[in-house]
Design a protein around this motif. Sequence first.
Motif, short mmCIF file in Angstrom:
data_model
loop_
_atom_site.label_atom_id
_atom_site.label_comp_id
_atom_site.label_asym_id
_atom_site.label_seq_id
_atom_site.Cartn_x
_atom_site.Cartn_y
_atom_site.Cartn_z
N ALA A 85 0.83 -1.20 0.00
CA ALA A 85 0.00 0.00 0.00
C ALA A 85 0.87 1.26 0.00
O ALA A 85 0.59 2.22 -0.73
CB ALA A 85 -0.92 -0.01 1.22
N THR A 86 1.93 1.24 0.78
CA THR A 86 2.83 2.39 0.83
C THR A 86 3.53 2.58 -0.51
O THR A 86 3.66 3.71 -1.02
CB THR A 86 3.87 2.21 1.95
OG1 THR A 86 3.18 2.13 3.21
CG2 THR A 86 4.86 3.36 1.98
N ALA A 87 4.01 1.47 -1.10
CA ALA A 87 4.68 1.56 -2.39
C ALA A 87 3.72 2.09 -3.45
O ALA A 87 4.10 2.94 -4.28
CB ALA A 87 5.22 0.19 -2.80
N PHE A 88 2.48 1.61 -3.45
CA PHE A 88 1.50 2.07 -4.44
C PHE A 88 1.25 3.57 -4.29
O PHE A 88 1.18 4.30 -5.28
CB PHE A 88 0.19 1.30 -4.31
CG PHE A 88 -0.84 1.70 -5.34
CD1 PHE A 88 -0.85 1.12 -6.60
CD2 PHE A 88 -1.79 2.67 -5.06
CE1 PHE A 88 -1.78 1.50 -7.56
CE2 PHE A 88 -2.72 3.06 -6.00
CZ PHE A 88 -2.72 2.46 -7.26
N GLU A 89 1.14 4.04 -3.06
CA GLU A 89 0.89 5.46 -2.84
C GLU A 89 2.05 6.31 -3.37
O GLU A 89 1.83 7.38 -3.94
CB GLU A 89 0.67 5.72 -1.34
CG GLU A 89 0.25 7.15 -1.05
CD GLU A 89 -0.22 7.34 0.38
OE1 GLU A 89 -0.59 8.48 0.73
OE2 GLU A 89 -0.22 6.35 1.14
N ARG A 90 3.28 5.81 -3.21
CA ARG A 90 4.43 6.55 -3.73
C ARG A 90 4.42 6.57 -5.26
O ARG A 90 4.75 7.59 -5.88
CB ARG A 90 5.73 5.92 -3.21
CG ARG A 90 5.92 6.12 -1.72
CD ARG A 90 7.26 5.58 -1.24
NE ARG A 90 7.43 5.81 0.19
CZ ARG A 90 8.50 5.47 0.89
NH1 ARG A 90 9.55 4.90 0.26
NH2 ARG A 90 8.58 5.71 2.18
N VAL A 91 4.06 5.45 -5.88
CA VAL A 91 3.96 5.41 -7.34
C VAL A 91 2.84 6.34 -7.81
O VAL A 91 2.99 7.08 -8.81
CB VAL A 91 3.72 3.96 -7.83
CG1 VAL A 91 3.41 3.95 -9.31
CG2 VAL A 91 4.93 3.09 -7.52
N TRP A 92 1.72 6.30 -7.12
CA TRP A 92 0.57 7.16 -7.43
C TRP A 92 1.00 8.64 -7.43
O TRP A 92 0.70 9.39 -8.37
CB TRP A 92 -0.50 6.90 -6.38
CG TRP A 92 -1.73 7.76 -6.42
CD1 TRP A 92 -1.92 8.95 -5.76
CD2 TRP A 92 -2.95 7.49 -7.11
NE1 TRP A 92 -3.18 9.42 -6.00
CE2 TRP A 92 -3.84 8.55 -6.82
CE3 TRP A 92 -3.38 6.46 -7.93
CZ2 TRP A 92 -5.13 8.61 -7.33
CZ3 TRP A 92 -4.66 6.51 -8.45
CH2 TRP A 92 -5.53 7.57 -8.16
N THR A 93 1.75 9.03 -6.41
CA THR A 93 2.20 10.41 -6.31
C THR A 93 3.17 10.76 -7.43
O THR A 93 3.06 11.82 -8.07
CB THR A 93 2.87 10.64 -4.94
OG1 THR A 93 1.91 10.40 -3.89
CG2 THR A 93 3.42 12.06 -4.82
N ALA A 94 4.13 9.87 -7.68
CA ALA A 94 5.13 10.13 -8.73
C ALA A 94 4.47 10.25 -10.10
O ALA A 94 4.86 11.10 -10.92
CB ALA A 94 6.16 9.01 -8.74
#
Length: 457
Positions: A388-397
């Motif tokens: 979930a944390t990794a996805f949120e970082r990708v989402w932001t990028a």
Amino acid sequence: MDLARQALNEPAIRDADLIAIYLPMHTATRLAAQILPALHAQNPTAHFCCYGLYAPMNEAYLRSLGVSTILGGEFENGLVHLAERLSKSNGSNGNGNRGARSEPQEESLISLERLKFEVPDRSGMPALQKYAHLIIPGDGYRIVGSTEASRGCKHLCRHCPIVPVYDGVFRIVPREIVLEDVRRQVAAGAQHISFGDPDFFNGIGHAIPLVEEFHREFPDVTYDVTIKIEHLRKHEEHLPKLKETGCLFVISAVESVNDVFLAALEKGHTRADFLHVAATFRALGLTLHPTFVPFSPWTTVDNYLDLLRVLYDEQLTENVAPIQLGIRLLIPEGSRMLELEEIRRTTGTFDPQSLVYPWQHSDSRVDALSETVQEIAAAADRDKLSRATAFERVWTAAHRAAGIAPPALSPAQPARSVPFLSEPWYCCAEPTSDQLISIGRPKPVVNNPTVSADSFV
């Protein structure tokens, strides 16, 4: 020796007449190229062979590295023939192989003969505990075994590395052979079996009776399989049987939610088919692990955002390994992708060291985003971040690459934690720098049954 899990046995290398290296995937081939010079230095007179799916695809490069025999497809008989031929050539005078390296190849480069399969002999291999584990969030891990019920594939997906070798040929492994292989691995501690078939539903009449018998004999052992979206739709009536017989998840190469790219790949499914299968799996309580090739010459920043939105809306963010969000299209030697004018315009000349035709996107933002996402995925693996944390970082990028503020992620329902395998390698992914550095070195083994799932994310 499994150099992904064991240290190199240098005395064995020095004494060998024949050194054969298995190349089932792109990563393995890159790693083999790294270690071949060291093997030659330790034993300059041995006969070197490379066998497996990626061997014939990279014949010229492997021969330039001093490999004398290349075997692909159904390679076992060729490998046995080579060993027997070299043994006869060397004689029995005890002097070993001195000059066998120059023996010309007699065996077929690619064999598609129908083999009489035998139960795999795994004696001497590292313990199952040294390999990938099944992670069950909140419930620790399970020891995993692996087998295959079939080889090759009936389909001709344009980007698939199986196609240049098997060209639509499909082979069944007899049920009793598969089950005996499972019995031996269960006796060795396996609690979950990963079926390595390119597509488990290629032979539906073989697959369903097999899992029924599997479950009768091993009711407490779970399993996973890989199945095309096309087959999950076509054989939808059999999906409840998978759940009933202990299937924890199904891996499916979705590749994209862009119908233009899917058509170019000749995947046999559409965006709507994927969404239908995702909804069916939710209704059945089955877990789908979709895999993707999100970066290709067809990718735009907008349709990358679309992919992320689909995963978010379909509650699949926990089902997708972070590395899957950063994979670029690989175009190896022999790929059918080269049939397309769009690809020929985009790619450079073949790079033998990376074993691909390199390409650059016409929009530099897309290439930059792919690098950023790969860095996020690597950091997530290194720092043991949640998906979930990794996805949120990708989402932001991704939103920043598009020049817009990232919307807040606040799902009405939290994503459901799902079981998954701890090993982050994939057949069409580049090896990481850590993999290139660590090949042939011993790996730690985890024996603590109370270890948390976070230790393997």
